[in-house]
Scaffold this motif. Sequence first.
Motif, PDB file in Angstrom:
ATOM      1  N   LYS A   1       0.479  -1.706   0.013  1.00 16.04           N
ATOM      2  CA  LYS A   1       0.188  -0.296   0.162  1.00 16.04           C
ATOM      3  C   LYS A   1       1.254   1.560  -0.243  1.00 16.04           C
ATOM      4  N   SER A   2       1.981   1.033   1.025  1.00 15.00           N
ATOM      5  CA  SER A   2       2.543   2.603   0.872  1.00 15.00           C
ATOM      6  C   SER A   2       3.262   2.495   0.109  1.00 15.00           C
ATOM      7  N   THR A   3       3.763   1.642  -1.105  1.00 17.73           N
ATOM      8  CA  THR A   3       5.027   1.578  -2.251  1.00 17.73           C
ATOM      9  C   THR A   3       4.371   2.538  -3.194  1.00 17.73           C
TER      10      THR A   3
ATOM     11  N   HIS B   1       1.940  11.025   4.167  1.00 22.14           N
ATOM     12  CA  HIS B   1       2.631   9.608   4.560  1.00 22.14           C
ATOM     13  C   HIS B   1       2.476   8.595   5.649  1.00 22.14           C
ATOM     14  N   GLN B   2       2.542   7.858   5.841  1.00 22.26           N
ATOM     15  CA  GLN B   2       2.857   6.859   6.883  1.00 22.26           C
ATOM     16  C   GLN B   2       3.561   7.778   8.137  1.00 22.26           C
ATOM     17  N   GLU B   3       4.462   7.613   7.439  1.00 25.54           N
ATOM     18  CA  GLU B   3       5.933   8.386   8.437  1.00 25.54           C
ATOM     19  C   GLU B   3       5.362   9.532   9.012  1.00 25.54           C
TER      20      GLU B   3
ATOM     21  N   LEU C   1      -3.882   9.273   1.697  1.00 29.97           N
ATOM     22  CA  LEU C   1      -3.482   9.427   3.485  1.00 29.97           C
ATOM     23  C   LEU C   1      -3.527   7.160   3.378  1.00 29.97           C
ATOM     24  N   ASP C   2      -2.077   7.923   4.528  1.00 28.99           N
ATOM     25  CA  ASP C   2      -1.149   6.747   4.397  1.00 28.99           C
ATOM     26  C   ASP C   2      -1.834   6.720   5.593  1.00 28.99           C
ATOM     27  N   GLU C   3      -2.816   5.376   6.020  1.00 30.75           N
ATOM     28  CA  GLU C   3      -2.926   5.407   7.533  1.00 30.75           C
ATOM     29  C   GLU C   3      -3.184   6.569   8.838  1.00 30.75           C
ATOM     30  N   PRO C   4      -3.478   7.431   7.940  1.00 29.40           N
ATOM     31  CA  PRO C   4      -3.969   8.966   9.396  1.00 29.40           C
ATOM     32  C   PRO C   4      -4.541   8.842  10.480  1.00 29.40           C
TER      33      PRO C   4
HETATM   34 MG   LIG Z   1       2.571   1.231   4.743  1.00 35.09          MG
END
Ligand SMILES: [Mg+2]
Lengths: 372, 348, 506
Positions: free
Chosen positions: C44-46, C86-88, C165-168
């Motif tokens: 997903k993040s990729t 991003h996730q981070e 939105l990555d795991e907000p």
């Molecule tokens: Mg991820």
Amino acid sequence: MSNETSPAGAAKRRQGIDFKRYLTSPQFFLVLIIVVLVGIIGSAKPNAFNGAFVIAPLLTSVAIFTIVGLAQMMVLSIGQMNIAVGNMAAFGAMFTGLAFDLWKMPFIAGLLVGLVAGALIGALTGWIIAKTGVNSFIVTLAMSFALLGLIPTVYTTLSPGSAFTAKPEGMEFLGRGTFLDVCMAGYCGPAAIPVMVVPVLLVVLLVGGLYSKTKLGREILLTGANIKAAELSAIPTNKRVVLVHAISGALAAFAGILLATSTGSFTPAIGNEFMLQSFLGPILGGTLLAGGYISVTGTFLGITLALLIRRGLELFGAGIEMLNVFLGLILLVALSAERIRTVRRRKPAELPSETPPDQPADRQALSSGATA
Amino acid sequence: MKLKLPASLGSQYLVLLATIVIGAVVLGISSGGNFFGPVSMQTFFQFLAVPILIGLAQMITLAVGQLNLAIGAIGGVSACLAAVMVADWGFNPWLGALVCLVVGAVAGLANGILVVVTKINGFIVTLATMTVLLGVQYALVNTRTISADNWKPVAALGKASVLGLPAIFVIAIVVAVLVGLAFKYTTTGRHLLASGDNEHAATLAGISNDRSLTIAHGASGLIAGFAGFVSFASLPGVNQSVGGDWLLSSFAAPIIGGVSLTGGTVAVFGTVLAAFVVRLVDSARAEFQLAPAWVNLVIGAVILGTVALGRLRENRESTKAGMLRARVATHRINAPHMAETAAKEASL
Amino acid sequence: MSTPILQARNVTKTYPGVKALDNVNLTLAGGEIHALLGENGAGKSTLIKYLTGVHTADSGSLLISGAEQTFSNPSESTEAGVGVVHQERNVIREFTVAENIVLSRTPKKFGFIDWKKVNSEASRCLAMLDFDIDPSTPISKLSSAQIQLVEIARALYTDTKVLLLDEPTASISDAEAAKLFKVIHRLKDDGAAILFVSHKLDEVYAHCDTVTVLRDGKTVLSDAALADHPHDEIVNIMVGRSLASLVTPERSVNTAVDPVLELRNVTTTAGHGGISLDVRPGEILGLYGLVGAGRTELAHAILGRERITEGELLVNGKPAKIRSVKDALHDYGIGYVTESRKEEGVFLDANITRNIAATTWGKLAGPLGVVKVSDERALVEKYVQELGIRISSQDQLAGQLSGGNQQKVSLAKWLAADPKILIIDEPTIGIDVRTKRSFYELIWGLADQGLAILLISSDLAEMITLADRIAVMDSFTLAGTVENTRHYDSMSQDVIRLIHAKAPSH
Ligand SMILES: [Mg+2]
Ligand SMILES: Nc1ncnc2c1ncn2[C@@H]1O[C@H](COP(=O)(O)OP(=O)(O)OP(=O)(O)O)[C@@H](O)[C@H]1O
């Protein structure tokens, strides 16, 4: 998951990579350059292989500077640095000199005094770093200048010639003796190998063993890999930091004392050349500046290469300024190897095993270094 | 420039100012007032230019999270090359002065490009270039001292005064102001700080870290070259010792001035003030005729003291905040009606 | 249907040794919230990094409003109207909120930065989020949830047509998440396309319209209407087989036994006041509260990383003096699985052996502190098997594992230490459904073996599933402790009431 492979597949893959990795490892690279260099020097200057006059002094400096490199490597392994290696060497040597000259101590006792002094100044440095959390670069830089101020003052106050020259029995043997002096059953050893090599080898083995075999070495490497995680894994990180700096100080002092015994006198100038070399060896040999990974063999090879080039340049008549220029350039050029290596280390999955299981455990320390 | 400082930094500047004033007064008294005499003041400020400049040069590399060990060597080589060109090869003295700056910028850019291209740690790169440059410096002048008589017009600038202050000191201050403005009002300056603070976040915001590193090292080299020029102009002669004792003070000024080693911050004002402190220590050594080694010892101790005190203060503040919170918490349990008073107290 | 705003076609991306994306397709239409689901490491993040120009793909194409685009760096995607969180967390800590928001395009006047405009532009973005904070606050003063909001404001700064939105919601409280959803819906109504990644399926069902599921880098469900696929079906698609539903075991705690860990009216330097707690062997005590309630800090106080200034800490009924994690483990058998696995839990650059064995060398070491490698490996192997950690060999670096497996390594390290009391801090943040279940079963198993477990979690559902009793914390005090009946509705009311009862009244 794509990371999962059958055990057989994994083993096969690992073998292939091991071979490749072996050929691209900094250690192999260093050995290769060293062999080529020896070849070049040897064919251009055949008299370069005169044992007593060329090889023995070269081995003596390799021995001394390997210890210097290890002193730095220890600190690098916790992700810190020791700018004061040279000054700690001078500090330890000063105490040994004092012990011989003023307190008339026998050789071994004086040696121990110097080592303890080195360990104490190192421990103090480590304690300051651990307690205040100040960056090790700053603390050791400040320490180096403090010692730079202190040591010459002590020498000028306590000795007329700014040097301690007393030579207790045994000093000459360790510092200048070669195996020619070691005779057994009427057969003497080669003049090319200095006696100093023996204790140095012992220290190298001890340090290698510490990292590859013991609880302490493992804890030190994890402290270097991630100090916060290490503390939260029940590792007493502050104690480890102090210990590492103490050992680094003792090693630096040992190198300083060895240098003094080989030149015959204790002066404030001891250790002047240590700082650059101390980084050169470990870094060329693949120790990471970021901490968590060291290589004892690599440090030894890196030092050997640097000194070989130095010696070679001297043989070809290069002046001191050219030596500096070349030394700096080697550091830059050869370091690209570290870069390739780091990139390789970050690559996932195809990453090689750092300590291949099929390798005999007792060779780990010297073949692949210890790994976090 | 608007000087709005965070409270903690403000107090740090006050401490620095107080140190300078007290130090100056002590020196003044112990020298029987001579320290404040015109000649002595002139020398004081004249030799303040170099600490300010090398402090700034180091500060810029610290801003991107790098170290520059080669500052002294860059300054030394640039001064020596200028001297050799003017004295031995007959170049115009002003051309020599220009050469200082060019050498500095080129050496700095070389550092930056090496760091970017090889990805080797900046500490190691500058350690290596320092070694190389020291060799070059020695090759240039050997054991000679080249007298400033060879470049009289430039040396005259080194002794000139503007508004009662040495011209070179004024120039150093101008450089400091320019650096300060660049970090506050230009995107390039902000981008250096962003790269130094969080490389990954900077990349995501479209900032090129490679560019930041190159610019920072280049600017650092340029200013180190400027310090070389100042030495060239103000010293009675140039030899291989120029730049040899800059390493510690180059770190001392920014670090005492409040710049963090991990990147992302600058403190131009603090660096300049700290350079004053460094210069005072040097003056004190001259006054009390101590060995030069003592300067190092004192500066080393001051650096350690400042950084350690900063840490201590941070710790104390967080403990204090925690204790206050605990008071509020206990109040709320034991006497709910008193909670508000305590909460007010805590918010003060 | 009008042209979709964003379309990714046949995207393939390999990291050395891993095919992270394999012919992935994704279509985002304006005015819809699109869920992107998949297990840890599914890609997903990729995918999001590809869509925003952080990474380039090996092959595949990207169309924005029908026009083909290739982003070679993040600023190009920003220019094209693609906003991302991003996730981070990615902020410049030394800069202010305002400057972080405008960083990608700082307003200038005559070539110099226009600080007035910087602040006003930032205020505009913050207002869109109803986020009440002074734009000149330095980021370093903010909590991680607040930083998350700043990053969302940043994504709104440039004219955003697409918001990724990555795991907000992974690490913000429910109240803050509600605010976030309000903004998302507003953007949706304005015609933006939104991609939403989450492991929390409840919120996905509550807010999303369409869904794409990735498994091992492949699209296994593409641009489907979410309403057509019920919860269990989606889980099965993600996992790739049918997953039996989780059965809560019958749990009974022997209340006759004395507690092993007890806090009596404890005040700490971190700011806790009057905290009293106890945990018995075999019991799972939940420590619930909102982010910032002081739960992790309380764990740190037990471990001696914060000082206890008043009150008593008792282990096995005797006062304990703990100054470090080492003391806690060696003298009192207390273990702590940290909440931030990447920063504190695992050594990313160290191999699996060293990671898991880290707490056990004291036991393994023979004379002179020598550790036998074969013992070490056997011990690690045991826990790798027991927890089902998926590794290719023990020599793999922990940094190469997926998030869930890293979390297992972090737990394995503490199980190997054989503690009597285990504090587990937020074990399932960012962990996928399947791994979460295996974690739950693991934790129950540990309690059955007699371990006393102090479980910290901000996920109320998780708390009600796992805990035997729930202690509720609020701003560094204990709001109360309730017996867990495992009825979600009544329990959640009880807990929420406790928090509100404690909130200061004005
Ligand atoms: Mg991820
Ligand atoms: N920088 C990288 N280098 C190498 N491999 C990577 C990198 N980033 C991710 N991977 C690998 O690519 C795969 C996909 O990772 P990705 O981060 O996209 O997963 P994800 O679906 O976002 O998972 P999560 O839910 O845990 O965030 C994983 O196998 C991961 O290990």
